[in-house]
Write an enzyme that holds these catalytic residues in place. Structure first.
Site, PDB file in Angstrom:
ATOM      1  N   HIS A  97       0.881  -1.421   0.535  1.00 43.45           N
ATOM      2  CA  HIS A  97      -0.010  -0.114  -0.260  1.00 43.45           C
ATOM      3  C   HIS A  97       1.102   1.453   0.187  1.00 43.45           C
ATOM      4  O   HIS A  97       0.703   2.147  -0.449  1.00 43.45           O
ATOM      5  CB  HIS A  97      -0.994   0.077   0.987  1.00 43.45           C
ATOM      6  N   TYR A 122       4.961  19.358  -3.403  1.00 47.59           N
ATOM      7  CA  TYR A 122       4.812  18.526  -2.621  1.00 47.59           C
ATOM      8  C   TYR A 122       5.698  18.248  -1.790  1.00 47.59           C
ATOM      9  O   TYR A 122       6.999  18.486  -1.820  1.00 47.59           O
ATOM     10  CB  TYR A 122       6.117  17.070  -3.662  1.00 47.59           C
TER      11      TYR A 122
END
Length: 158
Positions: A97, A122
């Site tokens: 994940h 970011y």
């Protein structure tokens, strides 16, 4: 440069433009909120230190890091921002994940930057442990939120 070699919050103040006439959007993930709240405090404090007015810093929350893409995209569409900062924290677990989320968010923010008129900064921490994340949100390596705010100001001026 590797984080282990420098503090994220160290910046040459004279090279940061005045942000008093700028407006910023910040999208922050609620997941790992101890980390993301610290990143948010760092970003807001640094924006204000460089002249941004509190009323020109708009913060929106999203449930998790993957949703940062949608939140940032909506902010680019709704206008009025000179730059948008995304802040999130993904800590590696026992499944893939972690890889999917990190890669997805990175690709999504890169795509926004390629297509948008507004820079999207970011600020996603991608760490193996909670300790590493804490070291980067106000711990021994400074605060990535500070760094993102400086980048947002510089890119807004670009």
């Amino acid at each position: 440069m590797a984080t282990a070699l420098r503090n994220l919050s160290e910046v040459e103040l004279s090279k940061v433009p005045d942000a008093s006439n700028m407006c910023f959007g910040i999208v922050v993930s609620e997941w790992n909120k101890d980390v993301t709240n610290a990143l948010l405090q760092g970003a807001v404090g640094t924006l204000e230190k460089h002249g941004a007015l509190p009323e020109n810093i708009h913060v929106k929350t999203v449930p998790g890091s993957f949703e940062l893409i949608y939140g940032a995209h909506q902010m680019t569409l709704n206008g009025g921002y000179d730059a948008i900062i995304i802040l999130g924290s993904v800590i590696r677990g026992e499944t893939p994940h972690f890889d999917y989320i990190c890669q997805g968010v990175t690709a999504g923010i890169a795509q926004l930057n390629a297509k948008s008129e507004i820079p999207v900064i970011y600020g996603l921490l991608t760490t193996d442990t909670l300790e590493q994340a804490l070291d980067r949100c106000g711990g021994k390596y400074g605060n990535k939120g500070d760094e993102c705010a400086v980048v947002a100001i510089k890119m807004a001026k670009f």
